[in-house]
Scaffold this motif. Structure first.
Motif, mmCIF file in Angstrom:
data_model
loop_
_atom_site.group_PDB
_atom_site.id
_atom_site.type_symbol
_atom_site.label_atom_id
_atom_site.label_comp_id
_atom_site.label_asym_id
_atom_site.label_seq_id
_atom_site.Cartn_x
_atom_site.Cartn_y
_atom_site.Cartn_z
ATOM 1 N N ARG A 1 0.826 -1.205 0.000
ATOM 2 C CA ARG A 1 0.000 0.000 0.000
ATOM 3 C C ARG A 1 0.863 1.259 0.000
ATOM 4 O O ARG A 1 0.634 2.181 -0.777
ATOM 5 N N ILE A 2 1.876 1.284 0.851
ATOM 6 C CA ILE A 2 2.738 2.465 0.938
ATOM 7 C C ILE A 2 3.493 2.668 -0.377
ATOM 8 O O ILE A 2 3.564 3.781 -0.898
ATOM 9 N N ALA A 3 4.051 1.597 -0.930
ATOM 10 C CA ALA A 3 4.863 1.706 -2.155
ATOM 11 C C ALA A 3 4.053 2.222 -3.338
ATOM 12 O O ALA A 3 4.609 2.841 -4.242
ATOM 13 N N ALA A 4 2.743 2.008 -3.330
ATOM 14 C CA ALA A 4 1.880 2.456 -4.428
ATOM 15 C C ALA A 4 1.345 3.873 -4.215
ATOM 16 O O ALA A 4 0.698 4.428 -5.094
ATOM 17 N N THR A 5 1.636 4.459 -3.064
ATOM 18 C CA THR A 5 1.108 5.774 -2.705
ATOM 19 C C THR A 5 1.905 6.887 -3.375
ATOM 20 O O THR A 5 3.128 6.863 -3.394
ATOM 21 N N ASP A 6 1.181 7.868 -3.893
ATOM 22 C CA ASP A 6 1.828 9.030 -4.493
ATOM 23 C C ASP A 6 2.269 10.033 -3.437
ATOM 24 O O ASP A 6 3.330 10.625 -3.536
ATOM 25 N N HIS A 7 1.450 10.207 -2.423
ATOM 26 C CA HIS A 7 1.678 11.256 -1.424
ATOM 27 C C HIS A 7 1.010 10.850 -0.116
ATOM 28 O O HIS A 7 -0.056 10.261 -0.117
ATOM 29 N N GLY A 8 1.670 11.168 0.975
ATOM 30 C CA GLY A 8 1.085 10.934 2.287
ATOM 31 C C GLY A 8 1.293 12.141 3.187
ATOM 32 O O GLY A 8 2.313 12.835 3.080
ATOM 33 N N ARG A 9 0.322 12.399 4.055
ATOM 34 C CA ARG A 9 0.426 13.491 5.036
ATOM 35 C C ARG A 9 0.286 12.854 6.412
ATOM 36 O O ARG A 9 -0.644 12.100 6.660
ATOM 37 N N PHE A 10 1.230 13.192 7.301
ATOM 38 C CA PHE A 10 1.302 12.539 8.607
ATOM 39 C C PHE A 10 1.452 13.565 9.716
ATOM 40 O O PHE A 10 2.172 14.560 9.556
ATOM 41 N N ILE B 1 0.673 1.250 -12.145
ATOM 42 C CA ILE B 1 1.918 1.103 -11.382
ATOM 43 C C ILE B 1 1.581 0.918 -9.906
ATOM 44 O O ILE B 1 0.800 1.671 -9.333
ATOM 45 N N THR B 2 2.194 -0.092 -9.297
ATOM 46 C CA THR B 2 1.942 -0.397 -7.881
ATOM 47 C C THR B 2 3.174 -0.189 -7.007
ATOM 48 O O THR B 2 3.137 -0.454 -5.824
ATOM 49 N N THR C 1 6.718 -2.327 -10.282
ATOM 50 C CA THR C 1 5.673 -3.337 -10.353
ATOM 51 C C THR C 1 4.395 -2.679 -10.867
ATOM 52 O O THR C 1 4.161 -1.491 -10.658
ATOM 53 N N ALA C 2 3.570 -3.500 -11.556
ATOM 54 C CA ALA C 2 2.332 -2.976 -12.122
ATOM 55 C C ALA C 2 1.307 -4.096 -12.256
ATOM 56 O O ALA C 2 1.671 -5.271 -12.362
ATOM 57 N N ARG C 3 0.054 -3.700 -12.260
ATOM 58 C CA ARG C 3 -1.045 -4.629 -12.553
ATOM 59 C C ARG C 3 -1.433 -4.421 -14.013
ATOM 60 O O ARG C 3 -1.722 -3.307 -14.435
ATOM 61 N N ARG C 4 -1.416 -5.508 -14.772
ATOM 62 C CA ARG C 4 -1.801 -5.474 -16.186
ATOM 63 C C ARG C 4 -2.616 -6.730 -16.481
ATOM 64 O O ARG C 4 -2.135 -7.849 -16.255
ATOM 65 N N ARG D 1 -2.849 -9.472 -13.912
ATOM 66 C CA ARG D 1 -1.576 -10.035 -13.447
ATOM 67 C C ARG D 1 -0.743 -8.941 -12.799
ATOM 68 O O ARG D 1 -0.824 -7.780 -13.170
ATOM 69 N N HIS D 2 0.085 -9.348 -11.857
ATOM 70 C CA HIS D 2 1.024 -8.416 -11.233
ATOM 71 C C HIS D 2 2.391 -8.695 -11.857
ATOM 72 O O HIS D 2 2.922 -9.796 -11.732
ATOM 73 N N LEU D 3 2.943 -7.701 -12.525
ATOM 74 C CA LEU D 3 4.207 -7.859 -13.229
ATOM 75 C C LEU D 3 5.277 -6.983 -12.601
ATOM 76 O O LEU D 3 4.967 -5.999 -11.933
ATOM 77 N N GLY D 4 6.526 -7.314 -12.855
ATOM 78 C CA GLY D 4 7.622 -6.526 -12.325
ATOM 79 C C GLY D 4 8.775 -6.418 -13.306
ATOM 80 O O GLY D 4 8.962 -7.289 -14.159
ATOM 81 N N VAL D 5 9.508 -5.319 -13.178
ATOM 82 C CA VAL D 5 10.698 -5.080 -13.986
ATOM 83 C C VAL D 5 11.777 -4.559 -13.044
ATOM 84 O O VAL D 5 11.510 -3.717 -12.189
ATOM 85 N N VAL D 6 12.985 -5.043 -13.228
ATOM 86 C CA VAL D 6 14.128 -4.546 -12.475
ATOM 87 C C VAL D 6 15.073 -3.877 -13.461
ATOM 88 O O VAL D 6 15.515 -4.504 -14.423
ATOM 89 N N LEU D 7 15.322 -2.586 -13.231
ATOM 90 C CA LEU D 7 16.251 -1.834 -14.067
ATOM 91 C C LEU D 7 17.446 -1.446 -13.212
ATOM 92 O O LEU D 7 17.280 -0.796 -12.183
#
Length: 186
Positions: A112-121, A146-147, A164-167, A170-176
């Motif tokens: 959940r955190i990794a997919a978040t654009d912005h958080g206020r705390f 993008i997740t 990582t992304a949902r397409r 399916r949940h897919l991933g790429v490592v660059l």
């Protein structure tokens, strides 16, 4: 637990590289906020504070990281710090980073955190709030599906991304690794 208080130590404030940057020694910050600082802005200060909170010392936490890496079957990974900033003996490879991504996404809070654009705390600073923005260029660009998951940079490794992304269900991933223009490569 998300509401646990993580003490900010002088060691956490002696970080190099990226950080949450507004932490004060002796303060305590909610664990959930620190996880966001770790994952959204690659907070090396948050990584150190969380490591100390979890295992009492950074070396004990790093030992646990390496033990977990062996249990996950990571064959080309060795940790020497909780944040991955370049130093001797800290390394990984694309295959192992993909396996780590799979393990990370199995944790709902991390996903959940990794997919978040912005958080206020709520945060112990003037104004009482801290805004954190994800430094993942794919999330910032609003790329569809993008997740997450994680970005990194060192002089030796260059810019690195685990995306990582949902397409199509399916949940897919790429490592660059050592990627100068990630948005053009995926």
């Amino acid at each position: 637990r998300p509401s646990e208080k993580v003490p900010i130590t002088p060691e956490a404030l002696a970080y190099e590289g990226s950080g949450v940057g507004v932490l004060s020694a002796g303060r305590e910050v909610k664990l959930e906020t620190m996880l966001n600082g770790l994952l959204l802005v690659s907070g090396n200060d948050a990584a150190i504070a969380l490591a100390q909170h979890d295992a009492r010392t950074v070396p004990r936490f790093v030992a646990r990281m390496n033990k977990r890496a062996r249990r996950l079957g990571l064959r080309c990974t060795h940790f020497t710090t909780p944040h991955g900033l370049q130093d001797r003996g800290n390394y990984s490879c694309a295959r192992d980073l993909a396996e780590l991504a799979r393990a990370d996404l199995a944790n709902r809070r991390v996903a959940r955190i990794a997919a978040t654009d912005h958080g206020r705390f709520r945060f112990p600073i003037r104004g009482g709030f801290l805004d954190l923005y994800n430094n993942n260029p794919f999330i910032r660009a609003g790329a569809e599906g993008i997740t997450g998951l994680k970005t990194g940079y060192t002089g030796a490794a260059g810019r690195c991304y685990v995306i990582t992304a949902r397409r199509g269900g399916r949940h897919l991933g790429v490592v660059l690794l050592h990627s100068p223009k990630p948005l053009d490569q995926v």
